[in-house]
Design an enzyme around this catalytic site. Structure first.
Site, PDB file in Angstrom:
ATOM      1  N   ARG A 207      19.080  50.364 -38.788  1.00  0.00           N
ATOM      2  CA  ARG A 207      19.328  49.260 -39.706  1.00  0.00           C
ATOM      3  C   ARG A 207      20.782  48.807 -39.588  1.00  0.00           C
ATOM      4  O   ARG A 207      21.659  49.574 -39.194  1.00  0.00           O
ATOM      5  CB  ARG A 207      19.041  49.679 -41.149  1.00  0.00           C
ATOM      6  CG  ARG A 207      17.591  50.069 -41.416  1.00  0.00           C
ATOM      7  CD  ARG A 207      17.417  50.476 -42.877  1.00  0.00           C
ATOM      8  NE  ARG A 207      16.038  50.815 -43.193  1.00  0.00           N
ATOM      9  CZ  ARG A 207      15.528  52.047 -43.078  1.00  0.00           C
ATOM     10  NH1 ARG A 207      16.291  53.044 -42.671  1.00  0.00           N
ATOM     11  NH2 ARG A 207      14.251  52.275 -43.394  1.00  0.00           N
ATOM     12  N   LYS A 231      18.048  55.247 -45.943  1.00  0.00           N
ATOM     13  CA  LYS A 231      17.622  54.908 -47.298  1.00  0.00           C
ATOM     14  C   LYS A 231      17.373  56.184 -48.097  1.00  0.00           C
ATOM     15  O   LYS A 231      16.834  57.156 -47.581  1.00  0.00           O
ATOM     16  CB  LYS A 231      16.344  54.067 -47.258  1.00  0.00           C
ATOM     17  CG  LYS A 231      16.594  52.589 -46.999  1.00  0.00           C
ATOM     18  CD  LYS A 231      15.327  51.796 -47.208  1.00  0.00           C
ATOM     19  CE  LYS A 231      15.594  50.293 -47.095  1.00  0.00           C
ATOM     20  NZ  LYS A 231      14.367  49.499 -47.304  1.00  0.00           N
ATOM     21  N   HIS A 305      17.686  42.412 -38.153  1.00  0.00           N
ATOM     22  CA  HIS A 305      16.387  43.002 -38.507  1.00  0.00           C
ATOM     23  C   HIS A 305      15.314  42.622 -37.481  1.00  0.00           C
ATOM     24  O   HIS A 305      14.399  43.403 -37.222  1.00  0.00           O
ATOM     25  CB  HIS A 305      15.960  42.552 -39.901  1.00  0.00           C
ATOM     26  CG  HIS A 305      14.995  43.503 -40.551  1.00  0.00           C
ATOM     27  ND1 HIS A 305      15.346  44.797 -40.890  1.00  0.00           N
ATOM     28  CD2 HIS A 305      13.693  43.363 -40.894  1.00  0.00           C
ATOM     29  CE1 HIS A 305      14.302  45.404 -41.429  1.00  0.00           C
ATOM     30  NE2 HIS A 305      13.295  44.561 -41.445  1.00  0.00           N
ATOM     31  N   ARG A 308      15.538  44.982 -34.751  1.00  0.00           N
ATOM     32  CA  ARG A 308      14.848  46.218 -35.152  1.00  0.00           C
ATOM     33  C   ARG A 308      13.347  46.088 -34.882  1.00  0.00           C
ATOM     34  O   ARG A 308      12.710  47.005 -34.371  1.00  0.00           O
ATOM     35  CB  ARG A 308      15.135  46.483 -36.632  1.00  0.00           C
ATOM     36  CG  ARG A 308      14.470  47.732 -37.230  1.00  0.00           C
ATOM     37  CD  ARG A 308      15.047  47.934 -38.625  1.00  0.00           C
ATOM     38  NE  ARG A 308      14.239  48.767 -39.488  1.00  0.00           N
ATOM     39  CZ  ARG A 308      14.347  50.100 -39.550  1.00  0.00           C
ATOM     40  NH1 ARG A 308      15.184  50.725 -38.759  1.00  0.00           N
ATOM     41  NH2 ARG A 308      13.613  50.791 -40.403  1.00  0.00           N
ATOM     42  N   HIS A 331      11.427  55.463 -41.760  1.00  0.00           N
ATOM     43  CA  HIS A 331      10.507  55.067 -42.828  1.00  0.00           C
ATOM     44  C   HIS A 331      10.057  56.290 -43.616  1.00  0.00           C
ATOM     45  O   HIS A 331       9.901  57.382 -43.056  1.00  0.00           O
ATOM     46  CB  HIS A 331       9.270  54.374 -42.241  1.00  0.00           C
ATOM     47  CG  HIS A 331       9.546  53.003 -41.714  1.00  0.00           C
ATOM     48  ND1 HIS A 331       8.739  52.376 -40.787  1.00  0.00           N
ATOM     49  CD2 HIS A 331      10.543  52.111 -41.982  1.00  0.00           C
ATOM     50  CE1 HIS A 331       9.216  51.184 -40.511  1.00  0.00           C
ATOM     51  NE2 HIS A 331      10.309  50.998 -41.224  1.00  0.00           N
ATOM     52  N   TYR A 340       3.797  47.636 -37.443  1.00  0.00           N
ATOM     53  CA  TYR A 340       4.149  47.344 -36.052  1.00  0.00           C
ATOM     54  C   TYR A 340       2.989  47.534 -35.082  1.00  0.00           C
ATOM     55  O   TYR A 340       3.088  47.148 -33.927  1.00  0.00           O
ATOM     56  CB  TYR A 340       5.331  48.212 -35.619  1.00  0.00           C
ATOM     57  CG  TYR A 340       6.588  47.908 -36.387  1.00  0.00           C
ATOM     58  CD1 TYR A 340       7.299  46.736 -36.150  1.00  0.00           C
ATOM     59  CD2 TYR A 340       7.048  48.764 -37.376  1.00  0.00           C
ATOM     60  CE1 TYR A 340       8.441  46.437 -36.861  1.00  0.00           C
ATOM     61  CE2 TYR A 340       8.190  48.478 -38.092  1.00  0.00           C
ATOM     62  CZ  TYR A 340       8.883  47.309 -37.838  1.00  0.00           C
ATOM     63  OH  TYR A 340      10.017  47.021 -38.556  1.00  0.00           O
TER      64      TYR A 340
END
Length: 359
Positions: A207, A231, A305, A308, A331, A340
């Site tokens: 990210r 995250k 992004h 990414r 994730h 994806y």
């Protein structure tokens, strides 16, 4: 650092119960970027309360929590309807409406606040500040777009593996040819840095904030990995391509010479302002990616992004598993990563052609 500065400044204009909320969420390891976004929404929320007459307080600091306790469901629904209808200027004279994702993030920020006030806060008698949680009655708007449709839309704005290589080659060798001599000199000052940033985005799927926050101590030159705070404030080890590591090494070899940072400044990617080296901001990375992609694609822009997304598509195209991609992208859920699977459509197209040509 910028998010931390915003949080520290924003809470000065908030009531004591918002300050308590921020402190509680910091203890719960909420990331400073998350809290920064929440405080931005809280400011908008309290401004709205005063503008619409729910409170006669002259400042947001003075709005008592009893105002939040007495809000009706229809009142809050009116706020979110206003947000969804609001015209937002994307660029000069070009307007759009707020996305469902953006509205849902606003709803989530208020749900977090109201949940704290009604279940975690405590007054002098040991009771929560109030117990009526109007936000518990608010449902987030559902997306009208299917996962497959969203994947195809994203796919239309991504690079395949060859395009990723061409884009990186363009930044390395050809972009400078599009510039005037003065602009070329400015480009050369940051060329190694910019190449390393784009190569890292394309070669790892990290990210943008993970790139901006990367420290020199986060790079494992032996194993070809980097360490990043992801995250949820989770420290993770991320593998990167040999190409990205080579570009990163080339930049690191010249980092001190180019930017003259203080020894205590361990940020990998730097920018120089008034003779002082500072960590590059997320906004600056966004601008440089858009600048190079716009030149490469004759006016069409890509965001970090989207790079990414490009990495994720290339990873699956080359046979990577969904579980491995989940771990690579950081994730929390395989459901997020499953988006994806629809980005790589070639196998489906081959099967459909066979079906169409079957005698």
């Amino acid at each position: 650092m910028l998010a931390e500065q915003y949080v520290n400044q924003a809470i000065k204009d908030m009531s004591f119960y918002i300050v308590e909320y921020v402190r509680a969420k910091k203890r719960a390891t909420y990331s400073v970027r998350t809290l920064s976004g929440y405080l931005h929404d809280f400011k908008r929320f309290f401004n709205w309360l005063r503008q619409e007459g729910f409170s006669d307080a002259e400042t947001n600091v003075a709005v008592p929590y009893t105002v939040l306790e007495s809000l009706k469901k229809k009142d809050v629904e009116m706020l979110f309807e206003m947000l969804m209808d609001e015209k937002i200027e994307k660029r000069k004279d070009v307007f759009t409406t707020r996305s469902i994702d953006s509205t849902n993030r606003f709803i989530q920020s208020l749900k977090s606040l109201f949940n704290y006030l009604t279940t975690e806060s405590e007054d002098d008698e040991g009771e929560c500040y109030f117990y009526r949680n109007v936000m518990a009655k608010i449902k987030s708007p559902k997306k009208t777009e299917s996962t497959a449709r969203r994947s195809k839309r994203i796919s239309a704005n991504t690079f395949d593996i060859l395009e990723m290589k061409d884009f990186l080659h363009f930044v390395r060798e050809e972009y400078v040819l599009t510039l005037t001599s003065r602009a070329a000199a400015r480009f050369e000052r940051n060329r190694l840095r910019d190449i390393a940033i784009i190569s890292l985005l394309l070669g790892s799927g990290v990210r943008i904030n993970e790139v901006a926050g990367l420290l020199t101590t986060d790079i494992d030159l032996i194993h070809g990995d980097i360490h990043a705070l992801r995250k949820g404030n989770k420290l993770d080890t991320i593998s990167i391509t040999d190409t990205a590591m080579t570009d990163l090494k080339n930049y690191l070899d010249k980092r001190v010479q180019l930017y003259s940072p203080e020894k205590k400044n361990l940020f990998v990617f730097l920018t120089k302002y008034r003779g002082k080296a500072n960590p590059i901001s997320v906004e600056s990375i966004e601008k440089l990616v858009k600048k190079y992609s716009e030149s490469f694609m004759a006016g069409k822009r890509l965001s970090p992004h989207k790079l990414r997304h490009s990495f994720a598509k290339g990873f699956l195209d080359e046979g990577g598993s969904l579980v491995a991609l989940r771990d690579q992208l950081g994730h929390n859920s395989i459901e997020t990563t499953s988006l994806y699977t629809n980005l790589s459509q070639e196998e489906q197209r081959v099967i459909l052609r066979r079906m169409d040509n079957k005698d």
